[in-house]
Design a protein around this motif. Structure first.
Motif, PDB file in Angstrom:
ATOM      1  N   GLY A 379       0.801  -1.220   0.000  1.00 39.48           N
ATOM      2  CA  GLY A 379       0.000   0.000   0.000  1.00 39.48           C
ATOM      3  C   GLY A 379       0.829   1.262   0.000  1.00 39.48           C
ATOM      4  N   LEU A 380       2.097   1.166   0.424  1.00 32.02           N
ATOM      5  CA  LEU A 380       2.966   2.335   0.456  1.00 32.02           C
ATOM      6  C   LEU A 380       3.465   2.712  -0.930  1.00 32.02           C
ATOM      7  CD1 LEU A 380       4.300   4.260   2.572  1.00 32.02           C
ATOM      8  CD2 LEU A 380       6.306   2.779   2.481  1.00 32.02           C
ATOM      9  N   HIS A 398      12.040   9.527  -1.421  1.00 37.27           N
ATOM     10  CA  HIS A 398      11.562  10.106  -0.164  1.00 37.27           C
ATOM     11  C   HIS A 398      12.370   9.586   1.021  1.00 37.27           C
ATOM     12  CE1 HIS A 398       7.996  11.390  -2.470  1.00 37.27           C
ATOM     13  NE2 HIS A 398       7.807  12.245  -1.488  1.00 37.27           N
ATOM     14  N   ALA A 399      12.678   8.298   1.017  1.00 43.06           N
ATOM     15  CA  ALA A 399      13.445   7.734   2.124  1.00 43.06           C
ATOM     16  C   ALA A 399      14.850   8.335   2.177  1.00 43.06           C
ATOM     17  CB  ALA A 399      13.514   6.219   1.989  1.00 43.06           C
ATOM     18  N   ALA A 400      15.461   8.540   1.013  1.00 45.93           N
ATOM     19  CA  ALA A 400      16.801   9.128   0.988  1.00 45.93           C
ATOM     20  C   ALA A 400      16.809  10.529   1.584  1.00 45.93           C
ATOM     21  CB  ALA A 400      17.320   9.157  -0.452  1.00 45.93           C
ATOM     22  N   ALA A 401      15.773  11.301   1.287  1.00 40.85           N
ATOM     23  CA  ALA A 401      15.693  12.668   1.817  1.00 40.85           C
ATOM     24  C   ALA A 401      15.509  12.689   3.331  1.00 40.85           C
ATOM     25  CB  ALA A 401      14.555  13.415   1.137  1.00 40.85           C
ATOM     26  N   LEU A 402      15.033  11.587   3.889  1.00 44.55           N
ATOM     27  CA  LEU A 402      14.764  11.520   5.334  1.00 44.55           C
ATOM     28  C   LEU A 402      15.809  10.682   6.072  1.00 44.55           C
ATOM     29  CD1 LEU A 402      10.933  10.831   4.988  1.00 44.55           C
ATOM     30  CD2 LEU A 402      11.935  12.942   5.876  1.00 44.55           C
ATOM     31  N   ALA A 403      16.928  10.404   5.420  1.00 42.71           N
ATOM     32  CA  ALA A 403      17.900   9.466   5.976  1.00 42.71           C
ATOM     33  C   ALA A 403      18.372   9.850   7.377  1.00 42.71           C
ATOM     34  CB  ALA A 403      19.097   9.339   5.032  1.00 42.71           C
ATOM     35  N   ARG A 404      18.501  11.139   7.662  1.00 42.61           N
ATOM     36  CA  ARG A 404      19.022  11.574   8.956  1.00 42.61           C
ATOM     37  C   ARG A 404      17.926  12.104   9.883  1.00 42.61           C
ATOM     38  NH1 ARG A 404      25.165  13.831   8.543  1.00 42.61           N
ATOM     39  NH2 ARG A 404      25.909  12.381   6.917  1.00 42.61           N
ATOM     40  N   CYS A 411       9.193   7.834   9.692  1.00 41.87           N
ATOM     41  CA  CYS A 411       7.975   7.060   9.419  1.00 41.87           C
ATOM     42  C   CYS A 411       6.776   7.966   9.142  1.00 41.87           C
ATOM     43  CB  CYS A 411       7.687   6.122  10.583  1.00 41.87           C
ATOM     44  SG  CYS A 411       8.877   4.785  10.776  1.00 41.87           S
ATOM     45  N   ASP A 412       6.621   9.001   9.964  1.00 44.93           N
ATOM     46  CA  ASP A 412       5.485   9.912   9.778  1.00 44.93           C
ATOM     47  C   ASP A 412       5.514  10.555   8.396  1.00 44.93           C
ATOM     48  OD1 ASP A 412       4.400   9.464  12.280  1.00 44.93           O
ATOM     49  OD2 ASP A 412       5.470  11.121  13.223  1.00 44.93           O
ATOM     50  N   GLU A 413       6.672  11.025   7.993  1.00 44.98           N
ATOM     51  CA  GLU A 413       6.766  11.731   6.714  1.00 44.98           C
ATOM     52  C   GLU A 413       6.540  10.796   5.530  1.00 44.98           C
ATOM     53  OE1 GLU A 413       7.012  14.972   6.148  1.00 44.98           O
ATOM     54  OE2 GLU A 413       6.826  15.253   8.318  1.00 44.98           O
ATOM     55  N   LEU A 414       6.983   9.553   5.634  1.00 45.84           N
ATOM     56  CA  LEU A 414       6.723   8.612   4.551  1.00 45.84           C
ATOM     57  C   LEU A 414       5.225   8.337   4.402  1.00 45.84           C
ATOM     58  CD1 LEU A 414       9.533   5.886   4.764  1.00 45.84           C
ATOM     59  CD2 LEU A 414       9.270   7.714   3.083  1.00 45.84           C
ATOM     60  N   VAL A 415       4.532   8.183   5.525  1.00 46.98           N
ATOM     61  CA  VAL A 415       3.089   7.937   5.454  1.00 46.98           C
ATOM     62  C   VAL A 415       2.374   9.138   4.855  1.00 46.98           C
ATOM     63  CG1 VAL A 415       1.011   7.592   6.827  1.00 46.98           C
ATOM     64  CG2 VAL A 415       3.059   6.266   7.337  1.00 46.98           C
ATOM     65  N   ASP A 425      -4.400  -0.402   2.603  1.00 52.64           N
ATOM     66  CA  ASP A 425      -3.799  -0.208   3.919  1.00 52.64           C
ATOM     67  C   ASP A 425      -2.279  -0.160   3.800  1.00 52.64           C
ATOM     68  OD1 ASP A 425      -6.364  -0.463   4.774  1.00 52.64           O
ATOM     69  OD2 ASP A 425      -6.111  -2.396   5.749  1.00 52.64           O
ATOM     70  N   ILE A 426      -1.665   0.523   4.760  1.00 53.38           N
ATOM     71  CA  ILE A 426      -0.209   0.603   4.821  1.00 53.38           C
ATOM     72  C   ILE A 426       0.252   0.122   6.186  1.00 53.38           C
ATOM     73  CG2 ILE A 426       1.798   2.149   4.865  1.00 53.38           C
ATOM     74  CD1 ILE A 426       0.241   3.998   2.976  1.00 53.38           C
ATOM     75  N   ALA A 427       1.176  -0.826   6.183  1.00 53.95           N
ATOM     76  CA  ALA A 427       1.879  -1.205   7.404  1.00 53.95           C
ATOM     77  C   ALA A 427       3.361  -1.050   7.120  1.00 53.95           C
ATOM     78  CB  ALA A 427       1.548  -2.647   7.807  1.00 53.95           C
ATOM     79  N   MET A 428       4.112  -0.542   8.076  1.00 51.09           N
ATOM     80  CA  MET A 428       5.544  -0.379   7.888  1.00 51.09           C
ATOM     81  C   MET A 428       6.241  -0.441   9.234  1.00 51.09           C
ATOM     82  SD  MET A 428       5.526   3.679   6.880  1.00 51.09           S
ATOM     83  CE  MET A 428       7.273   3.932   7.076  1.00 51.09           C
ATOM     84  N   ILE A 429       7.465  -0.931   9.219  1.00 46.73           N
ATOM     85  CA  ILE A 429       8.271  -0.995  10.426  1.00 46.73           C
ATOM     86  C   ILE A 429       9.714  -0.689  10.028  1.00 46.73           C
ATOM     87  CG2 ILE A 429       8.620  -3.499  10.247  1.00 46.73           C
ATOM     88  CD1 ILE A 429       8.488  -3.541  13.357  1.00 46.73           C
ATOM     89  N   ALA A 430      10.383   0.126  10.822  1.00 44.81           N
ATOM     90  CA  ALA A 430      11.734   0.566  10.495  1.00 44.81           C
ATOM     91  C   ALA A 430      12.641   0.415  11.709  1.00 44.81           C
ATOM     92  CB  ALA A 430      11.723   2.021  10.039  1.00 44.81           C
TER      93      ALA A 430
END
Length: 445
Positions: A379-380, A398-404, A411-415, A425-430
């Motif tokens: 879903g992501l 998007h993930a690269a821009a949020l690396a730090r 997680c919030d910004e990716l959603v 639906d989206i489920a994610m764990i980091a």
């Protein structure tokens, strides 16, 4: 050639036919407006755009909130510049039980109420009455009709239609107006029921998700975001727990289906996988194979995707590693502290529930200091209007821009960035690896 003149039977028939066609057109357009969107207030605004100017010079729809407060949801005027600021989505004063205000009377079930006398606002009997009279004065009113919005023996609000000139709102239009009010009430009631079901479904889904382990050297965060347009529970899930040897188990999965059965199956699979992982100190591929065999015995025909991984430090001075197996699931994403990204394509096999005898491989990946491992459901990344690769590329960017960014912010910004346009639906764990000084270079694909 004959022509119809007033008083002729043919003229009366033509006028009756035209009037019937006009009514049918209004009803059809109103029904289309209400059914054109799942957003209730957007549908009501579109509906008012049909009623004005077909039946009124301006109209208002006031709705009773769950706390009993009356809120003006929509006001539509044939001359939009006439509307003062603050008329939309405004809370109205509480009405006394015996208030003579037409709005209050309609809320008590009276109606349709026909008004032709509009006193000055300062003559209002209470706050609600004064606000109502001020509205008539500001927007203009010569005649008005107020109709309660009834559904399932409740009054959900009031429809107000107003003409500012002597023409219009004839008594023969009252059946049409009452029919429209009934349609509005049914739409409001359906939207509220849908909202209640969606809220209950989301609470059920969240209750099935686990608490995350905290307190160790690894940072961990997870998100679950339900589909915006659905009131159903689904089969997306994540999990994380510490094994006796200190390794962190990371799991993401998606059971086929989007209903209560899928949610129940998801819970069953999660619990089985937990039991197998805790009982067997085996590589992820063998753990997935055992889950597949158990699934075939207990729930034949149930298919699911799953990614099972272990984040561990084999020796105190060695780097962190990620050992993982992937059964039909999107590949995990590795993001270094410098913003390099790479999908981990090893350890892949078909989804569970298809061929239980399938050999399930696994793979091991060294994790650089300060890097992030992201597991997610489709879903992501999936969109109906684009390819799967497009979604994967967007996720990497998007993930690269949020690396730090802090992991919770990551997680919030990716959603927010990727979830709003999705329909699933989206489920994610980091997991974030502790910072260090070991050199590492990711190979971008």
């Amino acid at each position: 050639m004959t022509t119809s003149t007033p008083g002729d039977d043919s003229f009366d028939v033509d006028r009756a036919l035209q009037d019937a066609l006009d009514r049918l057109t209004i009803v059809a357009n109103a029904s289309e407006a209400l059914s054109s969107t799942l957003d209730l207030e957007q549908g009501l605004r579109r509906l008012c755009g049909v009623l004005v100017p077909a039946l009124a010079d301006w109209c208002a729809i006031d709705l009773v909130e769950s706390e009993g407060q009356l809120r003006r949801a929509v006001v539509e005027h044939r001359e939009p510049d006439v509307l003062p600021s603050g008329f939309l989505e405004a809370l109205l004063p509480q009405a006394a039980e015996s208030s003579p205000a037409p709005l209050a009377r309609a809320l008590r079930g009276a109606g349709p109420l026909r008004l032709a006398d509009f006193p000055a606002p300062d003559e209002g009997a209470d706050a609600l009455h004064r606000v109502e009279l001020r509205t008539f004065e500001q927007l203009g009113a010569h005649r008005a009709v107020l109709v309660p919005l009834r559904a399932r023996h409740q009054v959900l609000g009031v429809l107000t239609l107003v003409r500012t000139d002597p023409d219009g709102l004839d008594d023969d239009r009252l059946p049409l107006i009452e029919d429209l009010a009934h349609r509005i009430a049914m739409a409001v009631d359906s939207a509220r029921l849908h909202g209640q079901i969606a809220h209950t479904a989301e609470r059920l889904q969240r209750s099935l998700l686990p608490d995350l382990p905290h307190g160790g050297p690894l940072e961990i965060a997870a998100r679950y975001d339900p589909a915006r347009a659905s009131a159903e529970v689904g089969g997306d899930w994540y999990d994380a727990f510490l094994l006796p040897d200190g390794a962190l188990s990371l799991i993401i999965g998606d059971v086929t289906g989007h209903d209560l059965k899928a949610a129940v199956a998801m819970s069953q699979m999660r619990n089985m996988l937990r039991g197998i992982a805790c009982d067997r100190k085996e590589p992820p591929g063998k753990i997935l194979a055992r889950l597949d065999a158990a699934n075939e015995i207990l729930y034949p025909g149930q298919t699911l995707t799953c990614l099972y991984g272990l984040v561990a430090k084999p020796e105190p001075d060695s780097p962190w590693v990620f050992e993982y197996g992937v059964a039909g699931h999107p590949a995990p994403l590795l993001i270094t502290r410098d913003g390099d990204t790479r999908f981990l394509e090893g350890g892949r096999s078909i989804l569970l529930g298809v061929v239980p005898e399938t050999i399930r491989p696994d793979a091991t990946e060294p994790l650089p200091p300060g890097s992030t491992v992201l597991l997610y459901t489709d879903g992501l990344i999936e969109r109906r209007s684009e390819t799967f690769d497009d979604g994967m590329t967007r996720l990497r960017l998007h993930a690269a821009a949020l690396a730090r960014a802090p992991l919770e912010t990551f997680c919030d910004e990716l959603v927010v960035a990727l979830g709003d346009a999705g329909t699933d639906d989206i489920a994610m764990i980091a997991v974030r690896i502790p910072p260090g000084i070991e050199p590492y270079t990711a190979t971008a694909e």
